[in-house]
Design a protein around this motif. Structure first.
Motif, PDB file in Angstrom:
ATOM      1  N   MET A  43       0.875  -1.177   0.000  1.00 58.80           N
ATOM      2  CA  MET A  43       0.000   0.000   0.000  1.00 58.80           C
ATOM      3  C   MET A  43       0.914   1.229   0.000  1.00 58.80           C
ATOM      4  O   MET A  43       1.884   1.267   0.761  1.00 58.80           O
ATOM      5  CB  MET A  43      -0.848  -0.024   1.268  1.00 58.80           C
ATOM      6  CG  MET A  43      -1.947   0.978   1.284  1.00 58.80           C
ATOM      7  SD  MET A  43      -3.255   0.480   0.182  1.00 58.80           S
ATOM      8  CE  MET A  43      -4.153  -0.617   1.246  1.00 58.80           C
ATOM      9  N   LEU A  44       0.609   2.186  -0.860  1.00 53.52           N
ATOM     10  CA  LEU A  44       1.467   3.372  -1.004  1.00 53.52           C
ATOM     11  C   LEU A  44       0.796   4.612  -0.423  1.00 53.52           C
ATOM     12  O   LEU A  44      -0.433   4.748  -0.484  1.00 53.52           O
ATOM     13  CB  LEU A  44       1.785   3.608  -2.481  1.00 53.52           C
ATOM     14  CG  LEU A  44       2.352   2.401  -3.246  1.00 53.52           C
ATOM     15  CD1 LEU A  44       2.609   2.770  -4.697  1.00 53.52           C
ATOM     16  CD2 LEU A  44       3.628   1.885  -2.589  1.00 53.52           C
ATOM     17  N   ASN A  45       1.609   5.503   0.063  1.00 52.48           N
ATOM     18  CA  ASN A  45       1.079   6.745   0.643  1.00 52.48           C
ATOM     19  C   ASN A  45       0.734   7.756  -0.452  1.00 52.48           C
ATOM     20  O   ASN A  45       1.265   7.691  -1.563  1.00 52.48           O
ATOM     21  CB  ASN A  45       2.111   7.372   1.587  1.00 52.48           C
ATOM     22  CG  ASN A  45       1.524   8.520   2.393  1.00 52.48           C
ATOM     23  OD1 ASN A  45       0.342   8.493   2.727  1.00 52.48           O
ATOM     24  ND2 ASN A  45       2.328   9.521   2.701  1.00 52.48           N
ATOM     25  N   ASP A  46      -0.175   8.625  -0.151  1.00 54.30           N
ATOM     26  CA  ASP A  46      -0.430   9.819  -0.972  1.00 54.30           C
ATOM     27  C   ASP A  46      -0.923  10.893  -0.014  1.00 54.30           C
ATOM     28  O   ASP A  46      -1.115  10.624   1.174  1.00 54.30           O
ATOM     29  CB  ASP A  46      -1.463   9.507  -2.079  1.00 54.30           C
ATOM     30  CG  ASP A  46      -2.824   9.191  -1.495  1.00 54.30           C
ATOM     31  OD1 ASP A  46      -3.506  10.121  -1.023  1.00 54.30           O
ATOM     32  OD2 ASP A  46      -3.225   8.008  -1.473  1.00 54.30           O
ATOM     33  N   ASP A  47      -1.120  12.094  -0.539  1.00 57.12           N
ATOM     34  CA  ASP A  47      -1.474  13.207   0.361  1.00 57.12           C
ATOM     35  C   ASP A  47      -2.977  13.412   0.515  1.00 57.12           C
ATOM     36  O   ASP A  47      -3.391  14.278   1.282  1.00 57.12           O
ATOM     37  CB  ASP A  47      -0.864  14.521  -0.166  1.00 57.12           C
ATOM     38  CG  ASP A  47       0.650  14.525  -0.065  1.00 57.12           C
ATOM     39  OD1 ASP A  47       1.186  13.743   0.752  1.00 57.12           O
ATOM     40  OD2 ASP A  47       1.286  15.283  -0.814  1.00 57.12           O
ATOM     41  N   TYR A  48      -3.793  12.652  -0.208  1.00 56.99           N
ATOM     42  CA  TYR A  48      -5.220  12.998  -0.274  1.00 56.99           C
ATOM     43  C   TYR A  48      -6.190  11.937   0.256  1.00 56.99           C
ATOM     44  O   TYR A  48      -7.283  12.286   0.703  1.00 56.99           O
ATOM     45  CB  TYR A  48      -5.593  13.320  -1.732  1.00 56.99           C
ATOM     46  CG  TYR A  48      -4.741  14.426  -2.279  1.00 56.99           C
ATOM     47  CD1 TYR A  48      -4.970  15.746  -1.901  1.00 56.99           C
ATOM     48  CD2 TYR A  48      -3.676  14.147  -3.137  1.00 56.99           C
ATOM     49  CE1 TYR A  48      -4.172  16.779  -2.385  1.00 56.99           C
ATOM     50  CE2 TYR A  48      -2.875  15.167  -3.625  1.00 56.99           C
ATOM     51  CZ  TYR A  48      -3.120  16.473  -3.251  1.00 56.99           C
ATOM     52  OH  TYR A  48      -2.322  17.484  -3.716  1.00 56.99           O
ATOM     53  N   THR A  49      -5.830  10.663   0.153  1.00 50.38           N
ATOM     54  CA  THR A  49      -6.779   9.631   0.596  1.00 50.38           C
ATOM     55  C   THR A  49      -7.000   9.765   2.108  1.00 50.38           C
ATOM     56  O   THR A  49      -6.026   9.822   2.871  1.00 50.38           O
ATOM     57  CB  THR A  49      -6.239   8.214   0.261  1.00 50.38           C
ATOM     58  OG1 THR A  49      -5.984   8.156  -1.144  1.00 50.38           O
ATOM     59  CG2 THR A  49      -7.240   7.130   0.634  1.00 50.38           C
ATOM     60  N   PRO A  50      -8.252   9.808   2.550  1.00 48.58           N
ATOM     61  CA  PRO A  50      -8.489   9.942   3.998  1.00 48.58           C
ATOM     62  C   PRO A  50      -7.988   8.716   4.762  1.00 48.58           C
ATOM     63  O   PRO A  50      -8.088   7.588   4.280  1.00 48.58           O
ATOM     64  CB  PRO A  50     -10.021  10.055   4.098  1.00 48.58           C
ATOM     65  CG  PRO A  50     -10.493  10.384   2.724  1.00 48.58           C
ATOM     66  CD  PRO A  50      -9.492   9.812   1.769  1.00 48.58           C
ATOM     67  N   GLN A  75       1.859   3.552   9.455  1.00 45.99           N
ATOM     68  CA  GLN A  75       3.178   3.200   8.907  1.00 45.99           C
ATOM     69  C   GLN A  75       3.300   3.709   7.471  1.00 45.99           C
ATOM     70  O   GLN A  75       4.324   4.255   7.083  1.00 45.99           O
ATOM     71  CB  GLN A  75       3.352   1.678   8.917  1.00 45.99           C
ATOM     72  CG  GLN A  75       4.295   1.188  10.003  1.00 45.99           C
ATOM     73  CD  GLN A  75       4.352  -0.325   9.980  1.00 45.99           C
ATOM     74  OE1 GLN A  75       3.435  -0.989  10.475  1.00 45.99           O
ATOM     75  NE2 GLN A  75       5.396  -0.863   9.389  1.00 45.99           N
ATOM     76  N   VAL A  76       2.257   3.483   6.665  1.00 40.90           N
ATOM     77  CA  VAL A  76       2.305   3.980   5.272  1.00 40.90           C
ATOM     78  C   VAL A  76       2.422   5.499   5.284  1.00 40.90           C
ATOM     79  O   VAL A  76       3.228   6.085   4.547  1.00 40.90           O
ATOM     80  CB  VAL A  76       1.016   3.649   4.464  1.00 40.90           C
ATOM     81  CG1 VAL A  76       1.253   3.868   2.983  1.00 40.90           C
ATOM     82  CG2 VAL A  76       0.545   2.249   4.694  1.00 40.90           C
ATOM     83  N   HIS A  77       1.604   6.122   6.110  1.00 41.63           N
ATOM     84  CA  HIS A  77       1.565   7.581   6.175  1.00 41.63           C
ATOM     85  C   HIS A  77       2.952   8.151   6.505  1.00 41.63           C
ATOM     86  O   HIS A  77       3.378   9.148   5.918  1.00 41.63           O
ATOM     87  CB  HIS A  77       0.533   8.003   7.237  1.00 41.63           C
ATOM     88  CG  HIS A  77       0.402   9.471   7.418  1.00 41.63           C
ATOM     89  ND1 HIS A  77      -0.157  10.301   6.469  1.00 41.63           N
ATOM     90  CD2 HIS A  77       0.769  10.277   8.457  1.00 41.63           C
ATOM     91  CE1 HIS A  77      -0.130  11.557   6.918  1.00 41.63           C
ATOM     92  NE2 HIS A  77       0.417  11.557   8.112  1.00 41.63           N
ATOM     93  N   HIS A  78       3.666   7.500   7.416  1.00 42.69           N
ATOM     94  CA  HIS A  78       4.965   8.039   7.845  1.00 42.69           C
ATOM     95  C   HIS A  78       6.137   7.525   7.013  1.00 42.69           C
ATOM     96  O   HIS A  78       7.139   8.210   6.861  1.00 42.69           O
ATOM     97  CB  HIS A  78       5.213   7.695   9.324  1.00 42.69           C
ATOM     98  CG  HIS A  78       4.280   8.438  10.245  1.00 42.69           C
ATOM     99  ND1 HIS A  78       4.267   9.806  10.333  1.00 42.69           N
ATOM    100  CD2 HIS A  78       3.312   7.999  11.097  1.00 42.69           C
ATOM    101  CE1 HIS A  78       3.340  10.192  11.200  1.00 42.69           C
ATOM    102  NE2 HIS A  78       2.748   9.102  11.679  1.00 42.69           N
TER     103      HIS A  78
HETATM  104  N1  TYC Z   1      -1.295  10.420   3.857  1.00 41.45           N
HETATM  105  C1  TYC Z   1      -2.726  10.368   3.862  1.00 41.45           C
HETATM  106  C2  TYC Z   1      -3.313  11.579   4.564  1.00 41.45           C
HETATM  107  O1  TYC Z   1      -2.586  12.311   5.193  1.00 41.45           O
HETATM  108  C3  TYC Z   1      -3.239   9.084   4.533  1.00 41.45           C
HETATM  109  C4  TYC Z   1      -2.845   7.843   3.836  1.00 41.45           C
HETATM  110  C5  TYC Z   1      -2.359   6.774   4.543  1.00 41.45           C
HETATM  111  C6  TYC Z   1      -2.951   7.730   2.453  1.00 41.45           C
HETATM  112  C7  TYC Z   1      -1.985   5.594   3.932  1.00 41.45           C
HETATM  113  C8  TYC Z   1      -2.594   6.562   1.787  1.00 41.45           C
HETATM  114  O2  TYC Z   1      -1.779   4.334   1.931  1.00 41.45           O
HETATM  115  C9  TYC Z   1      -2.105   5.490   2.549  1.00 41.45           C
HETATM  116  N2  TYC Z   1      -4.611  11.793   4.425  1.00 41.45           N
END
Ligand code: TYC
Length: 118
Positions: A43-50, A75-78
């Motif tokens: 699972m990858l992080n991004d800035d928008y998914t809640p 963990q993904v978030h950080h």
């Molecule tokens: N970074 C996102 C946020 O700040 C949350 C998030 C976490 C998004 C994990 C993707 O795989 C993810 N809303």
């Protein structure tokens, strides 16, 4: 007519283990057997998914407890990415497709990928 006592490749294989070092025999009755490869789903992080959507996906698609799902989401978030599980190819592919479909339905950019384990 089918003769159950007639020698066949499979009967030969079981009754008279062939000399697999002999290439003439080995090519017919000594197939190489390999375990199916395993794939990590990430699972990858991004800035928008809640955050709560990611927690829901981890619980629903990867059968994590709420506590585990929260820990993994953070963990993904950080750290940018996290491994959600290890599966045979088709299962990993299905999980990636399910996560992507759920996210796109809600217009979230969440990304999930798979990579072969060495
Ligand atoms: N970074 C996102 C946020 O700040 C949350 C998030 C976490 C998004 C994990 C993707 O795989 C993810 N809303």
């Amino acid at each position: 007519m089918f003769d159950p006592h007639a020698p066949s490749i499979s009967a030969h294989k079981f009754e008279f283990p062939p000399d697999c070092g002999n290439p003439e025999v080995a090519i017919l009755v000594c197939p190489k057997i390999k375990r199916p490869s395993q794939y990590r789903v990430l699972m990858l992080n991004d800035d928008y998914t809640p955050m709560d959507f990611v927690v829901h996906v981890l619980a629903y698609i990867f059968h994590k407890s709420t506590e585990e799902a929260i820990t993994l989401m953070l963990q993904v978030h950080h750290q940018g990415q996290v491994m959600c599980g290890v599966y045979p190819y088709e299962i990993a592919e299905t999980k990636v497709a399910q996560v992507t479909a759920l996210a796109r339905e809600e217009q979230h950019p969440l990304r999930c990928t798979m990579e072969k384990k060495s």
